[in-house]
Scaffold this active site. Structure first.
Site, PDB file in Angstrom:
ATOM      1  N   CYS A  68       0.829  -1.209   0.000  1.00 28.28           N
ATOM      2  CA  CYS A  68       0.000   0.000   0.000  1.00 28.28           C
ATOM      3  C   CYS A  68       0.867   1.264   0.000  1.00 28.28           C
ATOM      4  O   CYS A  68       1.840   1.354   0.737  1.00 28.28           O
ATOM      5  CB  CYS A  68      -0.919  -0.008   1.221  1.00 28.28           C
ATOM      6  SG  CYS A  68      -2.054   1.390   1.222  1.00 28.28           S
ATOM      7  N   CYS A  72       0.086   4.939   6.952  1.00 27.49           N
ATOM      8  CA  CYS A  72      -0.583   4.788   8.252  1.00 27.49           C
ATOM      9  C   CYS A  72       0.389   4.106   9.241  1.00 27.49           C
ATOM     10  O   CYS A  72       0.833   2.978   8.990  1.00 27.49           O
ATOM     11  CB  CYS A  72      -1.849   3.957   8.087  1.00 27.49           C
ATOM     12  SG  CYS A  72      -2.871   4.533   6.701  1.00 27.49           S
ATOM     13  N   CYS A  75       0.041   0.368  10.332  1.00 28.63           N
ATOM     14  CA  CYS A  75      -0.343  -0.689   9.388  1.00 28.63           C
ATOM     15  C   CYS A  75       0.818  -1.487   8.796  1.00 28.63           C
ATOM     16  O   CYS A  75       1.725  -0.923   8.170  1.00 28.63           O
ATOM     17  CB  CYS A  75      -1.175  -0.083   8.258  1.00 28.63           C
ATOM     18  SG  CYS A  75      -1.829  -1.374   7.175  1.00 28.63           S
ATOM     19  N   CYS A 112     -16.380  -9.598   5.311  1.00 29.95           N
ATOM     20  CA  CYS A 112     -15.788  -8.294   5.006  1.00 29.95           C
ATOM     21  C   CYS A 112     -14.513  -8.473   4.188  1.00 29.95           C
ATOM     22  O   CYS A 112     -13.607  -9.209   4.575  1.00 29.95           O
ATOM     23  CB  CYS A 112     -15.479  -7.553   6.308  1.00 29.95           C
ATOM     24  SG  CYS A 112     -14.745  -5.934   6.018  1.00 29.95           S
ATOM     25  N   CYS A 143     -19.492  -6.608   3.394  1.00 31.00           N
ATOM     26  CA  CYS A 143     -18.819  -5.371   3.770  1.00 31.00           C
ATOM     27  C   CYS A 143     -17.524  -5.310   2.972  1.00 31.00           C
ATOM     28  O   CYS A 143     -16.929  -6.354   2.684  1.00 31.00           O
ATOM     29  CB  CYS A 143     -18.518  -5.383   5.274  1.00 31.00           C
ATOM     30  SG  CYS A 143     -17.667  -3.892   5.850  1.00 31.00           S
ATOM     31  N   CYS A 203     -19.805   1.765   8.037  1.00 28.00           N
ATOM     32  CA  CYS A 203     -19.044   1.109   9.104  1.00 28.00           C
ATOM     33  C   CYS A 203     -17.815   1.978   9.334  1.00 28.00           C
ATOM     34  O   CYS A 203     -16.960   2.078   8.455  1.00 28.00           O
ATOM     35  CB  CYS A 203     -18.642  -0.306   8.672  1.00 28.00           C
ATOM     36  SG  CYS A 203     -17.588  -1.157   9.874  1.00 28.00           S
ATOM     37  N   ARG A 275     -18.314  -3.071  17.325  1.00 25.18           N
ATOM     38  CA  ARG A 275     -17.464  -4.232  17.020  1.00 25.18           C
ATOM     39  C   ARG A 275     -16.214  -4.267  17.871  1.00 25.18           C
ATOM     40  O   ARG A 275     -15.410  -3.329  17.827  1.00 25.18           O
ATOM     41  CB  ARG A 275     -17.023  -4.185  15.553  1.00 25.18           C
ATOM     42  CG  ARG A 275     -18.151  -4.055  14.643  1.00 25.18           C
ATOM     43  CD  ARG A 275     -17.769  -4.034  13.172  1.00 25.18           C
ATOM     44  NE  ARG A 275     -19.023  -4.071  12.484  1.00 25.18           N
ATOM     45  CZ  ARG A 275     -19.746  -5.163  12.309  1.00 25.18           C
ATOM     46  NH1 ARG A 275     -19.281  -6.326  12.690  1.00 25.18           N
ATOM     47  NH2 ARG A 275     -20.914  -5.098  11.733  1.00 25.18           N
TER      48      ARG A 275
HETATM   49  N1  SAM Z   1      -6.738   0.453   2.928  1.00 23.50           N
HETATM   50  C1  SAM Z   1      -8.047   0.692   3.380  1.00 23.50           C
HETATM   51  C2  SAM Z   1      -8.136   1.783   4.426  1.00 23.50           C
HETATM   52  O1  SAM Z   1      -7.148   2.082   5.079  1.00 23.50           O
HETATM   53  O2  SAM Z   1      -9.223   2.323   4.593  1.00 23.50           O
HETATM   54  C3  SAM Z   1      -8.740  -0.546   3.913  1.00 23.50           C
HETATM   55  C4  SAM Z   1      -7.939  -1.556   4.709  1.00 23.50           C
HETATM   56  S1  SAM Z   1      -7.258  -0.974   6.251  1.00 23.50           S
HETATM   57  C5  SAM Z   1      -6.174  -2.269   6.700  1.00 23.50           C
HETATM   58  C6  SAM Z   1      -8.659  -1.095   7.348  1.00 23.50           C
HETATM   59  C7  SAM Z   1      -8.482  -0.667   8.770  1.00 23.50           C
HETATM   60  O3  SAM Z   1      -7.705  -1.617   9.478  1.00 23.50           O
HETATM   61  C8  SAM Z   1      -7.758   0.629   9.059  1.00 23.50           C
HETATM   62  O4  SAM Z   1      -8.545   1.749   8.884  1.00 23.50           O
HETATM   63  C9  SAM Z   1      -7.391   0.465  10.520  1.00 23.50           C
HETATM   64  O5  SAM Z   1      -8.410   0.988  11.338  1.00 23.50           O
HETATM   65  C10 SAM Z   1      -7.316  -1.046  10.696  1.00 23.50           C
HETATM   66  N2  SAM Z   1      -5.949  -1.469  11.032  1.00 23.50           N
HETATM   67  C11 SAM Z   1      -4.904  -1.560  10.183  1.00 23.50           C
HETATM   68  N3  SAM Z   1      -3.801  -1.968  10.823  1.00 23.50           N
HETATM   69  C12 SAM Z   1      -4.148  -2.142  12.127  1.00 23.50           C
HETATM   70  C13 SAM Z   1      -3.443  -2.536  13.285  1.00 23.50           C
HETATM   71  N4  SAM Z   1      -2.152  -2.830  13.244  1.00 23.50           N
HETATM   72  N5  SAM Z   1      -4.120  -2.614  14.449  1.00 23.50           N
HETATM   73  C14 SAM Z   1      -5.435  -2.307  14.502  1.00 23.50           C
HETATM   74  N6  SAM Z   1      -6.153  -1.922  13.430  1.00 23.50           N
HETATM   75  C15 SAM Z   1      -5.513  -1.831  12.260  1.00 23.50           C
HETATM   76  C1  DTB Z   2     -11.554  -2.700  11.143  1.00 19.64           C
HETATM   77  O1  DTB Z   2     -11.917  -1.683  11.761  1.00 19.64           O
HETATM   78  N1  DTB Z   2     -10.670  -3.561  11.584  1.00 19.64           N
HETATM   79  C2  DTB Z   2     -10.426  -4.600  10.614  1.00 19.64           C
HETATM   80  C3  DTB Z   2     -11.464  -4.269   9.505  1.00 19.64           C
HETATM   81  N2  DTB Z   2     -12.019  -3.044   9.955  1.00 19.64           N
HETATM   82  C4  DTB Z   2     -11.030  -4.192   8.116  1.00 19.64           C
HETATM   83  C5  DTB Z   2      -9.001  -4.674  10.186  1.00 19.64           C
HETATM   84  C6  DTB Z   2      -8.051  -4.951  11.325  1.00 19.64           C
HETATM   85  C7  DTB Z   2      -6.678  -5.112  10.755  1.00 19.64           C
HETATM   86  C8  DTB Z   2      -5.670  -5.511  11.796  1.00 19.64           C
HETATM   87  C9  DTB Z   2      -4.310  -5.626  11.237  1.00 19.64           C
HETATM   88  C10 DTB Z   2      -4.153  -6.691  10.185  1.00 19.64           C
HETATM   89  O2  DTB Z   2      -4.605  -7.844  10.381  1.00 19.64           O
HETATM   90  O3  DTB Z   2      -3.495  -6.421   9.167  1.00 19.64           O
HETATM   91 FE1  SF4 Z   3      -2.914   1.219   3.311  1.00 20.44          FE
HETATM   92 FE2  SF4 Z   3      -2.881   0.062   5.680  1.00 20.44          FE
HETATM   93 FE3  SF4 Z   3      -3.316   2.646   5.515  1.00 20.44          FE
HETATM   94 FE4  SF4 Z   3      -5.213   0.925   4.636  1.00 20.44          FE
HETATM   95  S1  SF4 Z   3      -4.508   1.176   6.744  1.00 20.44           S
HETATM   96  S2  SF4 Z   3      -4.465   2.792   3.608  1.00 20.44           S
HETATM   97  S3  SF4 Z   3      -3.884  -0.720   3.876  1.00 20.44           S
HETATM   98  S4  SF4 Z   3      -1.417   1.590   4.925  1.00 20.44           S
END
Ligand code: SAM
Ligand code: DTB
Ligand code: SF4
Length: 342
Positions: A68, A72, A75, A112, A143, A203, A275
């Site tokens: 990506c 963030c 992430c 989802c 979702c 959501c 959730r």
């Molecule tokens: N890329 C898209 C976005 O950021 O909207 C969708 C996928 S992203 C992985 C979805 C959500 O996962 C993020 O908004 C964040 O709230 C959650 N997330 C990602 N990494 C995480 C982590 N290490 N711990 C908890 N939540 C996480």
């Molecule tokens: C949300 O709020 N949490 C989920 C779902 N929406 C997409 C994602 C959590 C991701 C946790 C880190 C991972 O597994 O990469």
């Molecule tokens: Fe990309 Fe992760 Fe940020 Fe979603 S949360 S935009 S997958 S870096």
């Protein structure tokens, strides 16, 4: 009147402002309550709106993992951080449908699909539309979380049968810039507006345990609760710390503070599905039980979130059983429609 009130009520505007607005102070005052008082209030609200012993089981699948371009700080899928997550190709439709069937056979009623994109290109969205149609055809609630949407994309998802679009505010506006620099929170709000306008259920939630203060958590919850209408589904994630991400090594949040955040989400967004999302694998069963008591009524079900671990399905079934709880069997669309009319 109670010292903790909705702004609109406190200002005597209840008749003219149909949607109560929550001030950060009011939410912070809730977070500051003695734990038992907060739990009692949250569970009272929960029981007024839901079966207190039913939990929705929702299975996640990463349909496009890693690589990506965003930054963030939490992430593992951001290309710029050196984590164990590789940049993989988008999954084929039949692979996704097989995973959804397996999830349904295990008892999940919601599926989802998540993608590590800043936003989908039309070619990519076309394949997601096929996935949504097929998963909806299995009788599951659908979702998707695909990042920022351009004009017309939310409508295409709606037409394909998508029920919810997940797009988290993640944290309060004043803290957002410390966590993400490649987009603003206004970009997030813009996509949420498109999702709402297309008639999709929203959501949206956030992540706690990122080093924020209690006040910041209050501001996040206030911001979500003040969306008009508030989201039908509110994921509260506890940061999963992944080596290689900037937030790895952040001081862990006190688990009771996580429970408090759930309780306050329940009180401020009474009809939303709240959730208990990422971070359950690191959480004791006792704390999870407190989250249910505080009004959480949905969990991610299956041994993986997107790239990180989640408790095994059999373990979750055993936990629910021990608590005398059971999976919510019906789709929540009816409940959500009521929430949208608040
Ligand atoms: N890329 C898209 C976005 O950021 O909207 C969708 C996928 S992203 C992985 C979805 C959500 O996962 C993020 O908004 C964040 O709230 C959650 N997330 C990602 N990494 C995480 C982590 N290490 N711990 C908890 N939540 C996480
Ligand atoms: C949300 O709020 N949490 C989920 C779902 N929406 C997409 C994602 C959590 C991701 C946790 C880190 C991972 O597994 O990469
Ligand atoms: Fe990309 Fe992760 Fe940020 Fe979603 S949360 S935009 S997958 S870096």
């Amino acid at each position: 009147m109670d010292t903790i009130t909705h702004n609109a009520q406190a200002a005597g505007k209840a008749d003219t402002a149909p949607v109560p607005q929550w001030s950060v102070d009011a939410v912070a005052a809730l977070l500051d309550l003695p734990f038992n008082d907060l739990l009692f209030r949250a569970q009272t609200v929960h029981r007024e709106n839901f079966d207190a012993n039913a939990v929705q089981l929702s299975t996640l699948l990463s349909i496009k993992t890693g690589g990506c371009p965003e930054d963030c700080g939490y992430c593992p899928q951001a290309a710029r951080y050196h984590t164990d997550v590789d940049n993989e190709a988008m999954l084929e439709v039949d692979v996704v449908v097989a995973a959804a069937k397996a999830a349904r056979d295990q008892g999940a009623t919601r599926f989802c699909m998540g993608a590590a994109w800043r936003g989908p290109k039309q070619r990519e969205l076309d394949r997601v539309l096929q996935m949504v149609k097929a998963v909806r055809g299995l009788g599951m609630e659908t979702c998707a979380t695909l990042g920022m949407l351009k004009a017309g994309q939310a409508e295409q998802l709606k037409d394909a049968g998508l029920d919810y679009y997940n797009h988290n505010l993640d944290t309060a506006p004043e803290f957002y810039g410390s966590i993400v620099s490649t987009r603003t929170q206004d970009d997030r709000l813009d996509t949420l507006g498109k999702v709402r306008d297309a008639g999709l259920h929203v959501c949206s939630g956030g992540i706690v345990g990122m080093g924020e203060t209690r006040r910041t958590r209050a501001a996040l919850i206030a911001q979500l609760a003040n969306l008009t209408p508030y989201p039908e589904s509110v994921p509260i994630n506890n940061l999963v710390q992944v080596e290689g991400t900037p937030l790895h090594g952040t001081a862990a949040l006190d688990p009771f503070e996580f429970v408090r955040t759930i309780a306050v989400a329940r009180i401020t967004m009474p009809k939303a599905m709240v959730r208990l999302s990422a971070g359950r694998q690191e959480m004791s069963e006792g704390i999870q039980a407190l989250c249910f008591a505080a009004g959480a009524n949905s969990i991610f079900y299956g041994d993986k979130l997107l790239t990180t671990g989640n408790p095994e399905a059999a373990r979750d079934r055993a936990l629910l059983d021990k608590l005398g709880m059971y999976p919510l069997r019906v789709a929540t669309a009816g409940v959500q429609a009521v929430a949208s009319e608040q």
